[in-house]
Scaffold this active site. Structure first.
Site, PDB file in Angstrom:
ATOM      1  N   ASP A   9       4.689  -2.403 -14.861  1.00  0.00           N
ATOM      2  CA  ASP A   9       5.758  -2.081 -14.621  1.00  0.00           C
ATOM      3  C   ASP A   9       6.173  -2.785 -13.804  1.00  0.00           C
ATOM      4  OD1 ASP A   9       4.036  -0.671 -13.478  1.00  0.00           O
ATOM      5  OD2 ASP A   9       5.204   1.011 -12.021  1.00  0.00           O
TER       6      ASP A   9
ATOM      7  N   GLU B 276       2.709   1.948 -12.399  1.00  0.00           N
ATOM      8  CA  GLU B 276       2.052   2.518 -11.184  1.00  0.00           C
ATOM      9  C   GLU B 276       3.205   2.612  -9.656  1.00  0.00           C
ATOM     10  OE1 GLU B 276       0.557   1.415  -7.598  1.00  0.00           O
ATOM     11  OE2 GLU B 276       2.022   0.765  -8.606  1.00  0.00           O
ATOM     12  N   GLU B 277       4.128   2.146 -10.045  1.00  0.00           N
ATOM     13  CA  GLU B 277       5.009   1.818  -8.834  1.00  0.00           C
ATOM     14  C   GLU B 277       5.585   3.004  -8.117  1.00  0.00           C
ATOM     15  OE1 GLU B 277       5.382  -0.953  -7.083  1.00  0.00           O
ATOM     16  OE2 GLU B 277       4.756  -2.515  -8.415  1.00  0.00           O
TER      17      GLU B 277
ATOM     18  N   ARG C  73     -14.530  -3.269  -1.877  1.00  0.00           N
ATOM     19  CA  ARG C  73     -15.673  -2.890  -1.460  1.00  0.00           C
ATOM     20  C   ARG C  73     -16.311  -1.783  -1.764  1.00  0.00           C
ATOM     21  NH1 ARG C  73     -14.415   0.958   2.822  1.00  0.00           N
ATOM     22  NH2 ARG C  73     -15.772  -0.111   4.601  1.00  0.00           N
TER      23      ARG C  73
ATOM     24  N   HIS D  81       6.454  -7.309  -3.717  1.00  0.00           N
ATOM     25  CA  HIS D  81       8.165  -6.555  -3.409  1.00  0.00           C
ATOM     26  C   HIS D  81       9.099  -7.609  -2.929  1.00  0.00           C
ATOM     27  CE1 HIS D  81       6.128  -2.599  -4.565  1.00  0.00           C
ATOM     28  NE2 HIS D  81       5.395  -3.067  -4.993  1.00  0.00           N
TER      29      HIS D  81
HETATM   30 ZN   LIG Z   1       3.891  -2.867  -6.068  1.00  0.00          ZN
HETATM   31 ZN   LIG Z   2       1.237  -3.737  -7.936  1.00  0.00          ZN
END
Ligand SMILES: [Zn+2]
Ligand SMILES: [Zn+2]
Length: 385
Positions: free
Chosen positions: A71, A128-129, A168, A355
């Site tokens: 996305d 995902e955002e 990690r 962003h």
């Molecule tokens: Zn993002």
């Molecule tokens: Zn991202």
């Protein structure tokens, strides 16, 4: 045309045609068509626009899942290059165009040169955002329809030299939850505050008292959290004491127990302040992302694969934790796995923050990302085991 040139072309095509979260219809079709072209078994519309491509080789029952996000964001691109977004107000400002292209490149390489023994699941997820894509694919049977032993995800990181890796074991990134507090009072005439109740004074005390949760209620060693008040609104005017104050904000933490402790502590503070002032309140606390927790064995596989590609000095296998959040966290709650960060470059070459309207994914790291996925598969699904 070399594989890397091809992948760079795909990346720029996706960059030019960004789609908002859950609306990745053309990106999803582009991905699914390419995977079919490479000869993979393809499942479309998994959890909305999600795609799963399956590549089997040999006889082993072992499997691995590799995930990319598809996305874009509601940001108007300020770049001037020829492949800039063709959709006003929407752009790939988080590099998901690069993540998708790299995973397609790995599918192409592994389909043409299969030397592993087992099954590789290529997972392309929507949204995902806003944090709904991984959950939607899980709800649609990602881990019940298919037997995926471990999952891996990768994100670019501006400001880190191109192609360096960092990860990690344990918590790599924080959970994110939003809260909203509405203080309900009577309000009244600004000249006669004693005739009513004033939510501004109560609200201000709440903002101050919230600072004591991190400093006084949580362990400085293992209960790290962030509580940020980000908005304070009233319905008052110059000569009218408001009847309502709305306070909202955002919290981060690294364990589920700290998350729950913060949720309860905020309400305790709000309830106490409101009780003392004789006003009422409403409280909402919504978790959007859990903390991203890498399992030990899979982190070691990821570090070994990264070291194979860029050499040990360029891989930080015990990097610092990040307070940003990621919905791959929900996949990591279903099966073991690891999330790894890849440097996007510094300064003019990949250093612009995620962003940001000037951000761009750095094509120089495409071959590194592809080689990482291929090395990971060939290592975890080794044919001599
Ligand atoms: Zn993002
Ligand atoms: Zn991202």
């Amino acid at each position: 045309m070399s594989v890397v040139q091809k992948v760079a072309e795909w990346r720029r095509h996706i960059h030019q045609h960004p789609e908002l979260s859950t609306k990745e219809f053309n990106t999803s079709k582009f991905v699914a068509d390419k995977l079919e072209e490479f000869g993979l078994a393809v499942h479309r519309n998994v959890g909305g626009t999600g795609v799963v491509g399956i590549l089997k080789n040999g006889t082993s029952k072992r499997s691995i899942g590799l995930r990319a996000d598809m996305d874009a964001l509601a940001i108007h691109e300020q770049n001037c290059f020829d492949y800039k977004s063709k959709t006003d107000g929407v752009m790939h400002a988080c590099g998901h165009d690069g993540h998708t292209a790299m995973l397609l490149g790995a599918a192409y390489e592994l389909a043409n040169n299969p030397s592993f023994d087992g099954t590789v699941y290529f997972i392309f997820q929507p949204d995902e955002e806003r944090g709904t894509g991984a959950k939607a694919m899980i709800a649609d049977g990602l881990f019940t329809r298919w037997n995926i032993d471990a999952v891996y995800g990768m994100h670019n990181l501006p400001g880190v030299p191109a192609g360096k890796f960092a990860t990690r074991a344990g918590a790599l990134m924080a959970s994110e939850s939003a809260f909203k507090i509405v203080v309900k009072a009577t309000g009244g005439h600004a000249a006669m505050p004693h005739t009513g109740t004033d939510p501004i004074v109560v609200g201000s005390q709440i903002v101050t008292a919230l600072q004591t949760i991190v400093s006084r209620n949580l362990s400085a060693i293992d209960e790290t959290a962030v509580i940020s008040v980000t908005n304070f609104e009233t319905n008052g005017t110059v000569n009218v004491i408001p009847s309502e104050v709305t306070i909202s904000g955002d919290t981060r933490s690294y364990t589920d127990s700290t998350l729950r402790k913060v949720e309860k502590a905020i309400e305790r503070v709000v309830a106490g302040q409101c009780l003392s002032a004789g006003v009422s309140y409403e409280y909402q606390f919504n978790n959007s992302y859990l903390s991203t927790i890498n399992s030990l064995d899979e982190t070691q596989y990821a570090v070994a694969a990264a070291e194979k590609v860029v050499g040990a000095p360029n891989v930080d296998g015990n990097c610092k934790r990040y307070t940003i959040s990621e919905d791959f966290s929900f996949m990591l709650r279903e099966v073991a796995g690891c999330y790894i960060l890849i440097g996007n470059g510094e300064g003019e070459c990949g250093g612009t923050a995620l962003h940001n309207p000037h951000y761009d994914f750095n094509d120089d790291i495409l071959p590194t990302g592809i080689d990482f996925w291929v090395a990971l598969v060939n290592n975890q699904l080794r044919s001599d085991l």
